[in-house]
Design a protein around this motif. Structure first.
Motif, PDB file in Angstrom:
ATOM      1  N   SER A   1      34.014  41.818  34.353  1.00 51.82           N
ATOM      2  CA  SER A   1      34.376  41.344  35.698  1.00 51.82           C
ATOM      3  C   SER A   1      33.250  40.440  36.195  1.00 51.82           C
ATOM      4  O   SER A   1      32.130  40.471  35.648  1.00 51.82           O
TER       5      SER A   1
ATOM      6  N   PHE B   1      30.831  36.808  48.882  1.00 55.99           N
ATOM      7  CA  PHE B   1      31.989  37.654  48.587  1.00 55.99           C
ATOM      8  C   PHE B   1      31.614  39.102  48.939  1.00 55.99           C
ATOM      9  O   PHE B   1      30.474  39.522  48.728  1.00 55.99           O
TER      10      PHE B   1
ATOM     11  N   GLU C   1      26.285  31.435  46.776  1.00 55.41           N
ATOM     12  CA  GLU C   1      27.538  30.905  46.231  1.00 55.41           C
ATOM     13  C   GLU C   1      27.562  29.411  46.542  1.00 55.41           C
ATOM     14  O   GLU C   1      27.253  29.025  47.680  1.00 55.41           O
TER      15      GLU C   1
ATOM     16  N   ASN D   1      32.655  32.045  49.807  1.00 55.97           N
ATOM     17  CA  ASN D   1      34.000  32.602  49.935  1.00 55.97           C
ATOM     18  C   ASN D   1      33.967  33.704  50.982  1.00 55.97           C
ATOM     19  O   ASN D   1      33.298  34.710  50.764  1.00 55.97           O
TER      20      ASN D   1
ATOM     21  N   ASP E   1      26.453  31.625  42.171  1.00 50.63           N
ATOM     22  CA  ASP E   1      27.826  32.003  41.835  1.00 50.63           C
ATOM     23  C   ASP E   1      28.666  30.752  42.068  1.00 50.63           C
ATOM     24  O   ASP E   1      28.800  30.284  43.201  1.00 50.63           O
TER      25      ASP E   1
ATOM     26  N   THR F   1      37.850  35.793  36.192  1.00 50.17           N
ATOM     27  CA  THR F   1      39.139  36.306  36.663  1.00 50.17           C
ATOM     28  C   THR F   1      39.920  35.180  37.339  1.00 50.17           C
ATOM     29  O   THR F   1      41.151  35.218  37.385  1.00 50.17           O
TER      30      THR F   1
HETATM   31  N1  PLP Z   1      32.242  35.955  43.219  1.00 47.57           N
HETATM   32  C1  PLP Z   1      33.182  35.438  44.012  1.00 47.57           C
HETATM   33  C2  PLP Z   1      32.888  34.178  44.765  1.00 47.57           C
HETATM   34  C3  PLP Z   1      34.420  36.081  44.155  1.00 47.57           C
HETATM   35  O1  PLP Z   1      35.333  35.569  44.968  1.00 47.57           O
HETATM   36  C4  PLP Z   1      34.646  37.273  43.437  1.00 47.57           C
HETATM   37  C5  PLP Z   1      35.939  37.980  43.555  1.00 47.57           C
HETATM   38  O2  PLP Z   1      36.816  37.611  44.281  1.00 47.57           O
HETATM   39  C6  PLP Z   1      33.639  37.769  42.620  1.00 47.57           C
HETATM   40  C7  PLP Z   1      32.443  37.082  42.528  1.00 47.57           C
HETATM   41  C8  PLP Z   1      33.827  39.024  41.836  1.00 47.57           C
HETATM   42  O3  PLP Z   1      34.603  38.757  40.704  1.00 47.57           O
HETATM   43  P1  PLP Z   1      35.489  39.890  40.000  1.00 47.57           P
HETATM   44  O4  PLP Z   1      36.605  40.244  40.918  1.00 47.57           O
HETATM   45  O5  PLP Z   1      35.936  39.219  38.724  1.00 47.57           O
HETATM   46  O6  PLP Z   1      34.599  41.049  39.749  1.00 47.57           O
END
Ligand code: PLP
Length: 435
Positions: free
Chosen positions: A106, A132, A175, A179, A204, A228
């Motif tokens: 993930s 996030f 990021e 988000n 990120d 993902t």
């Molecule tokens: N980073 C961002 C900017 C995200 O939007 C998300 C999940 O929505 C993640 C990390 C986490 O990713 P995952 O859901 O694959 O663990």
């Protein structure tokens, strides 16, 4: 084994870790597709087979020792390496020119592994609070319990970032497009601060895929991607990538200063050696072969899908700005957006396939969501299907109201993730849902 023997093996390892793109003029998709599958393959399979196995058999007991002690590249156990996952990692490395790529099950697993590799008790991570939700919680709560401090800063002000750093700062984390706030920091300015202070820039980049953004050129040392999202192409499984560009001088960070010596690798490989030889195998969150197969296929079409999704998002954002029922449309591709100039410079005219709408109230948001017919009410980002969510009451629902406000999450915001549908069809659905 004599010291020189080790050195030869590690020299070989480092050779294998070198960037795979032997033709730097090749585009992203050609670089992905040029990576050969397993050789020799008895059937000449054009796609990498799914090696759905936990363990691997050895011809002799003697052959096992180097595999388990890291002195040969043979696979021993699929928590550590797997041929299908390795093929996926190699394709990402070929397309990005990275020093090393590690795939996780993930995006959160990739972030956790990264931070566990660089941080130790007493260290601090300098970070934007615009993150996030689970990333915020990992920093604010999980890592805090292990004695790692987080220093929240406004990353759009490099002078504040510099002021927050000290000798115990082990990473600047952000990021590239946050988000869901859609904040965009000036990466070159932050990279200069990080270089000066001896702190790695960790970003990120989930919102802008590496088919459209070369992180290393903007000074990012370690890149995180939730695969993902765009990469999986159809949201068939979870995944995360940790991309090390080999650009940071790890002799400047006390935790990793001796890692190169400990693992007998060149200084550039200190982070990857600590990650792959210790943290990643101990935490046990490696990508599974089935997901690696699916995401490897997703990688083949990433460039094409992203081009369409981001252009649709820009077209839609422009059209939505004209609708009187919407109080505000936030998208960094719009000239009205506060980070338009920096976003355009870093990510081009259509920065990502996420936009947000401001409606009159939470009730108006719920009514809008309930009337949608084409766009799906679901979390996740960058599926082939368009998705809508009310972040305040869902992803950020578990956070106290004051924390949500600190993170700039509002009860009046709808987040839209734009997929592969036609812009006109999406606009019609939004218009009927607003009516
Ligand atoms: N980073 C961002 C900017 C995200 O939007 C998300 C999940 O929505 C993640 C990390 C986490 O990713 P995952 O859901 O694959 O663990």
């Amino acid at each position: 084994m004599a010291c020189s023997g080790w050195r030869i093996i590690f020299a070989l390892l480092i050779f294998l870790l070198q960037p795979m793109n032997d033709n730097p003029k090749r585009g992203f998709t050609a670089s992905v597709l040029a990576v050969p599958t397993a050789k020799p393959d008895p059937h000449g399979a054009l796609n990498m087979p799914v090696y759905q196995t936990a363990a691997y058999e050895f011809a002799t007991a003697e052959a096992m020792e180097p595999a388990f002690t890291g002195r040969s590249a043979d696979h021993a156990y699929s928590r550590i390496t797997n041929p299908t996952v390795e093929h996926f990692e190699t394709r990402v490395r070929a397309a990005t020119g990275a020093f090393s790529v590690t795939a996780f099950n993930s995006g959160m697993a990739a972030i956790a592994n990264l931070l566990m590799t660089v941080a130790r008790a007493g260290d601090n991570i300098v970070a934007s609070p615009h993150l996030f939700g689970n990333t915020y919680s990992l920093l604010a709560s999980t890592l805090a319990d292990f004695g790692v401090e987080v220093r929240w800063v406004d990353v759009t002000r490099p002078e504040c970032v510099a002021a927050a750093m000290d000798d115990n700062s082990c990473a600047l984390f952000l990021e590239v497009v946050t988000n869901p706030q859609l904040e965009v920091a000036d990466l070159k300015a932050l990279s200069a601060v990080c270089r000066q202070q001896g702190v790695p820039l960790v970003a990120d980049t989930t919102v802008i895929p590496f088919s459209a953004f070369r992180a290393a050129e903007w000074g990012i040392d370690l890149e995180i991607v939730s695969s993902t999202k765009y990469l999986s192409g159809g949201a068939t499984g979870l995944g995360g990538l940790l991309v090390d560009y080999g650009t940071f001088d790890w002799s400047r960070r006390p935790k990793l200063a001796r890692a190169a010596e400990q693992y007998g690798v060149p200084p550039q490989a200190a982070f990857t050696a600590k990650l792959r030889r210790e943290i990643h195998r101990n935490l046990g969150a490696y990508m599974t072969p089935q997901v690696a197969y699916q995401q490897s296929l997703g990688l083949e079409t990433l460039e094409v899908r992203y081009a369409r999704m981001s252009q649709t998002t820009l077209a839609l954002a422009r059209a939505l700005e004209q609708l009187p029922q919407i109080e505000a449309v936030h998208y960094p591709g719009l000239p009205s957006h506060p980070f338009h100039a920096v976003a355009r410079r870093q990510f081009g005219e259509a920065p990502g396939a996420m936009l947000t709408l401001e409606l009159a109230s939470q009730e108006a948001c719920f009514a809008f969501l309930n009337r949608l017919k084409l766009i799906h009410r679901a979390t996740n980002l960058f599926d082939n299907k368009s998705l809508a969510i009310h972040p305040w009451s869902t992803i950020y629902g578990p956070f106290p109201e004051a924390v949500r406000r600190d993170m700039d999450i509002r009860p009046t915001t709808i987040r839209l993730s734009i997929g592969l549908e036609d812009a006109g069809d999406l606009l019609s659905d939004i218009q009927q849902a607003l009516s």
